[in-house]
Design a protein around this motif. Structure first.
Motif, PDB file in Angstrom:
ATOM      1  N   ILE A 107     -25.792 -78.525 -28.029  1.00 31.09           N
ATOM      2  CA  ILE A 107     -26.321 -77.325 -27.376  1.00 31.09           C
ATOM      3  C   ILE A 107     -26.392 -76.165 -28.362  1.00 31.09           C
ATOM      4  CG2 ILE A 107     -25.877 -75.585 -25.598  1.00 31.09           C
ATOM      5  CD1 ILE A 107     -24.704 -77.673 -23.866  1.00 31.09           C
ATOM      6  N   PHE A 108     -25.351 -76.033 -29.187  1.00 32.39           N
ATOM      7  CA  PHE A 108     -25.297 -74.919 -30.126  1.00 32.39           C
ATOM      8  C   PHE A 108     -26.207 -75.156 -31.331  1.00 32.39           C
ATOM      9  CE2 PHE A 108     -21.356 -75.004 -27.703  1.00 32.39           C
ATOM     10  CZ  PHE A 108     -21.378 -73.724 -27.160  1.00 32.39           C
ATOM     11  N   LEU A 109     -26.464 -76.431 -31.626  1.00 30.18           N
ATOM     12  CA  LEU A 109     -27.479 -76.721 -32.637  1.00 30.18           C
ATOM     13  C   LEU A 109     -28.852 -76.275 -32.134  1.00 30.18           C
ATOM     14  CD1 LEU A 109     -26.470 -80.306 -33.889  1.00 30.18           C
ATOM     15  CD2 LEU A 109     -26.008 -78.106 -34.993  1.00 30.18           C
ATOM     16  N   VAL A 110     -29.124 -76.545 -30.854  1.00 29.46           N
ATOM     17  CA  VAL A 110     -30.382 -76.107 -30.241  1.00 29.46           C
ATOM     18  C   VAL A 110     -30.463 -74.580 -30.249  1.00 29.46           C
ATOM     19  CG1 VAL A 110     -31.721 -76.029 -28.103  1.00 29.46           C
ATOM     20  CG2 VAL A 110     -30.609 -78.157 -28.784  1.00 29.46           C
ATOM     21  N   LEU A 111     -29.360 -73.916 -29.890  1.00 25.54           N
ATOM     22  CA  LEU A 111     -29.326 -72.454 -29.894  1.00 25.54           C
ATOM     23  C   LEU A 111     -29.641 -71.903 -31.285  1.00 25.54           C
ATOM     24  CD1 LEU A 111     -28.686 -69.674 -28.661  1.00 25.54           C
ATOM     25  CD2 LEU A 111     -26.265 -70.115 -29.124  1.00 25.54           C
ATOM     26  N   GLY A 112     -29.041 -72.503 -32.314  1.00 24.75           N
ATOM     27  CA  GLY A 112     -29.288 -72.051 -33.677  1.00 24.75           C
ATOM     28  C   GLY A 112     -30.742 -72.211 -34.075  1.00 24.75           C
ATOM     29  N   ILE A 113     -31.324 -73.353 -33.744  1.00 23.87           N
ATOM     30  CA  ILE A 113     -32.728 -73.608 -34.078  1.00 23.87           C
ATOM     31  C   ILE A 113     -33.652 -72.654 -33.332  1.00 23.87           C
ATOM     32  CG2 ILE A 113     -34.591 -75.281 -33.697  1.00 23.87           C
ATOM     33  CD1 ILE A 113     -32.976 -75.764 -36.222  1.00 23.87           C
ATOM     34  N   VAL A 114     -33.350 -72.384 -32.064  1.00 24.56           N
ATOM     35  CA  VAL A 114     -34.161 -71.442 -31.281  1.00 24.56           C
ATOM     36  C   VAL A 114     -34.093 -70.045 -31.899  1.00 24.56           C
ATOM     37  CG1 VAL A 114     -34.351 -70.271 -29.051  1.00 24.56           C
ATOM     38  CG2 VAL A 114     -34.014 -72.736 -29.124  1.00 24.56           C
ATOM     39  N   LEU A 115     -32.902 -69.647 -32.344  1.00 25.96           N
ATOM     40  CA  LEU A 115     -32.747 -68.346 -32.994  1.00 25.96           C
ATOM     41  C   LEU A 115     -33.554 -68.277 -34.295  1.00 25.96           C
ATOM     42  CD1 LEU A 115     -28.943 -67.596 -32.460  1.00 25.96           C
ATOM     43  CD2 LEU A 115     -30.854 -66.214 -31.637  1.00 25.96           C
TER      44      LEU A 115
ATOM     45  N   LEU B 178     -27.208 -84.966 -39.375  1.00 27.56           N
ATOM     46  CA  LEU B 178     -26.428 -83.728 -39.355  1.00 27.56           C
ATOM     47  C   LEU B 178     -26.215 -83.198 -40.769  1.00 27.56           C
ATOM     48  CD1 LEU B 178     -24.865 -81.788 -37.440  1.00 27.56           C
ATOM     49  CD2 LEU B 178     -22.825 -83.142 -37.921  1.00 27.56           C
ATOM     50  N   TYR B 179     -25.949 -84.108 -41.714  1.00 24.81           N
ATOM     51  CA  TYR B 179     -25.752 -83.698 -43.108  1.00 24.81           C
ATOM     52  C   TYR B 179     -27.024 -83.083 -43.683  1.00 24.81           C
ATOM     53  CZ  TYR B 179     -21.640 -86.735 -42.704  1.00 24.81           C
ATOM     54  OH  TYR B 179     -20.459 -87.312 -42.314  1.00 24.81           O
ATOM     55  N   ILE B 180     -28.176 -83.661 -43.338  1.00 20.28           N
ATOM     56  CA  ILE B 180     -29.456 -83.130 -43.827  1.00 20.28           C
ATOM     57  C   ILE B 180     -29.696 -81.736 -43.240  1.00 20.28           C
ATOM     58  CG2 ILE B 180     -31.961 -83.455 -43.820  1.00 20.28           C
ATOM     59  CD1 ILE B 180     -31.446 -86.484 -43.718  1.00 20.28           C
ATOM     60  N   LEU B 181     -29.383 -81.584 -41.956  1.00 25.23           N
ATOM     61  CA  LEU B 181     -29.561 -80.280 -41.309  1.00 25.23           C
ATOM     62  C   LEU B 181     -28.646 -79.231 -41.930  1.00 25.23           C
ATOM     63  CD1 LEU B 181     -31.007 -78.771 -38.989  1.00 25.23           C
ATOM     64  CD2 LEU B 181     -29.035 -79.332 -37.540  1.00 25.23           C
ATOM     65  N   VAL B 182     -27.417 -79.616 -42.260  1.00 27.23           N
ATOM     66  CA  VAL B 182     -26.479 -78.697 -42.920  1.00 27.23           C
ATOM     67  C   VAL B 182     -27.045 -78.261 -44.273  1.00 27.23           C
ATOM     68  CG1 VAL B 182     -24.226 -78.549 -44.062  1.00 27.23           C
ATOM     69  CG2 VAL B 182     -24.396 -79.519 -41.770  1.00 27.23           C
TER      70      VAL B 182
ATOM     71  N   ILE C 152     -21.893 -73.441 -38.782  1.00 27.96           N
ATOM     72  CA  ILE C 152     -20.551 -73.410 -38.173  1.00 27.96           C
ATOM     73  C   ILE C 152     -20.402 -74.535 -37.151  1.00 27.96           C
ATOM     74  CG2 ILE C 152     -18.997 -72.060 -36.707  1.00 27.96           C
ATOM     75  CD1 ILE C 152     -20.221 -69.534 -38.038  1.00 27.96           C
ATOM     76  N   THR C 153     -21.424 -74.721 -36.322  1.00 25.61           N
ATOM     77  CA  THR C 153     -21.387 -75.790 -35.311  1.00 25.61           C
ATOM     78  C   THR C 153     -21.273 -77.158 -35.965  1.00 25.61           C
ATOM     79  OG1 THR C 153     -22.732 -74.475 -33.791  1.00 25.61           O
ATOM     80  CG2 THR C 153     -22.631 -76.848 -33.389  1.00 25.61           C
ATOM     81  N   SER C 154     -22.019 -77.381 -37.044  1.00 29.11           N
ATOM     82  CA  SER C 154     -21.984 -78.676 -37.743  1.00 29.11           C
ATOM     83  C   SER C 154     -20.596 -78.954 -38.317  1.00 29.11           C
ATOM     84  CB  SER C 154     -23.030 -78.693 -38.860  1.00 29.11           C
ATOM     85  OG  SER C 154     -24.325 -78.498 -38.351  1.00 29.11           O
ATOM     86  N   ILE C 155     -19.977 -77.921 -38.880  1.00 31.43           N
ATOM     87  CA  ILE C 155     -18.626 -78.087 -39.426  1.00 31.43           C
ATOM     88  C   ILE C 155     -17.631 -78.429 -38.317  1.00 31.43           C
ATOM     89  CG2 ILE C 155     -16.709 -76.860 -40.537  1.00 31.43           C
ATOM     90  CD1 ILE C 155     -18.856 -75.265 -42.103  1.00 31.43           C
ATOM     91  N   LEU C 156     -17.734 -77.730 -37.193  1.00 31.65           N
ATOM     92  CA  LEU C 156     -16.832 -78.004 -36.057  1.00 31.65           C
ATOM     93  C   LEU C 156     -17.063 -79.411 -35.502  1.00 31.65           C
ATOM     94  CD1 LEU C 156     -16.966 -74.581 -34.162  1.00 31.65           C
ATOM     95  CD2 LEU C 156     -15.052 -75.518 -35.476  1.00 31.65           C
ATOM     96  N   ILE C 157     -18.326 -79.828 -35.402  1.00 33.87           N
ATOM     97  CA  ILE C 157     -18.640 -81.177 -34.921  1.00 33.87           C
ATOM     98  C   ILE C 157     -18.028 -82.224 -35.844  1.00 33.87           C
ATOM     99  CG2 ILE C 157     -20.517 -82.863 -34.655  1.00 33.87           C
ATOM    100  CD1 ILE C 157     -22.269 -80.597 -33.607  1.00 33.87           C
ATOM    101  N   TYR C 158     -18.165 -82.000 -37.149  1.00 37.05           N
ATOM    102  CA  TYR C 158     -17.662 -82.970 -38.133  1.00 37.05           C
ATOM    103  C   TYR C 158     -16.148 -83.140 -38.025  1.00 37.05           C
ATOM    104  CZ  TYR C 158     -16.224 -84.910 -42.619  1.00 37.05           C
ATOM    105  OH  TYR C 158     -15.629 -85.684 -43.595  1.00 37.05           O
TER     106      TYR C 158
END
Length: 311
Positions: free
Chosen positions: A187-195, A253-257, A285-291
């Motif tokens: 959800i927060f990845l989507v939020l980041g992309i929308v922003l 996820l790594y590519i997106l980071v 930040i979301t990617s780091i927390l997910i990892y």
């Protein structure tokens, strides 16, 4: 021993659910295999409306994007709240896309596996919808209110996976304790992309000599302009894959980071402040927390498995 089918019929008449019927049969001495076969023969299945809700979530998510307030068109979100239009932009360009895309991805998950949802995901969507509903009061939109109300109802009705600790019941209903392969962090990845997508790129302007200004496009400007759409598509695909199976698609996820870090550096090196940095930071930040959350979960699962093996 009493006929198992007669017992099941009696318990069904008493309005016992499938789980409780199985538990009562265990108390009467029937084996897990006998109970499982008997439940199948009696066509007893645990009722779950998530599949129906999933289809409605996808439909609502798609239809909601056909209607937008006028300020949505040709307007970037300005990251301030000084007028009614700012709240409208926040809802139309940030909250609604985040909620609708998340609902569509959730619907896809529920169609794949009806129990693929956790408490955090459910409550996160409810909170976003409540914020969406509160901001509607600043500009009042009947269709937005209807969308918010229906979406809140659907998310509230979603059933969470049933957790059972009885070993015998786990053998009868192996799907109950099945862990979700995805992550609510999508959800927060989507939020980041929308922003990122909704943020305007700020250019440095120079005078042309006729009291007019012209954007001075450098390498960083062209880099951001060319890669911003690719970044958006990559983010949405990654969010969908993360919602389905984190372990299987973590390379995305790594590519997106990597893209997020590059964009943050580009924003920092630019002469003008770029609002893009907010969305990129949320993604990072979301990617780091997910990892780290996923890594800790795997470590705990290994410890539990090792302890069970020793005992």
């Amino acid at each position: 021993m009493e006929n198992i089918s007669h017992i099941i019929s009696d318990l069904k008449y008493k309005k016992y659910n499938t789980t409780r019927i199985a538990l009562e049969l265990l108390k009467k001495g029937y084996s897990e295999k006998e109970i499982k076969i008997a439940l199948l023969e009696s066509k007893l299945k645990r009722k779950n409306n998530n599949k129906i809700i999933a289809i409605i979530l996808i439909i609502i998510g798609v239809l909601a994007n056909f209607y937008t307030e006028s300020t949505y068109i040709n307007n970037f979100f300005r990251f301030d709240f000084f007028s009614q239009a700012d709240f409208m932009l926040f809802n139309e360009r940030i909250l609604k896309p985040t909620i609708t895309i998340s609902m569509i991805f959730l619907g896809i998950n529920l169609l794949i596996e009806r129990t693929r949802i956790n408490k955090f995901l459910k409550y996160a969507l409810i909170i976003l919808l409540i914020v969406f509903g509160l901001t509607i009061t600043s500009y009042y939109s009947i269709l937005a209110i209807i969308f918010c109300g229906i979406s809140l109802l659907l998310i509230t009705l979603l059933e969470l996976p049933e957790k059972i600790k009885t070993p015998e019941l786990q053998k009868i209903f192996p799907e109950f304790n099945r862990n979700w392969d995805g992550t609510a962090g999508y959800i927060f990845l989507v939020l980041g992309i929308v922003l990122v997508y909704s943020s305007e790129i700020s250019f440095e302007y120079i005078e042309t000599g006729e009291k007019t200004l012209k954007a001075s496009l450098g390498f960083i400007d062209r880099f951001i302009l060319q890669l911003k759409p690719i970044f958006g598509i990559l983010g949405l695909v990654t969010a969908l894959l993360m919602s389905i199976n984190l372990n299987k698609f973590k390379i995305a996820l790594y590519i997106l980071v990597g893209f997020s870090v590059i964009f943050i550096l580009a924003c920092l090196l630019h002469n003008e402040f770029q609002n893009l940095i907010y969305g990129c930071s949320i993604i990072l930040i979301t990617s780091i927390l997910i990892y780290f959350t996923h890594r800790n979960r795997k470590a705990n699962a290994k410890k539990t498995f090792a302890n069970n093996t020793q005992t």
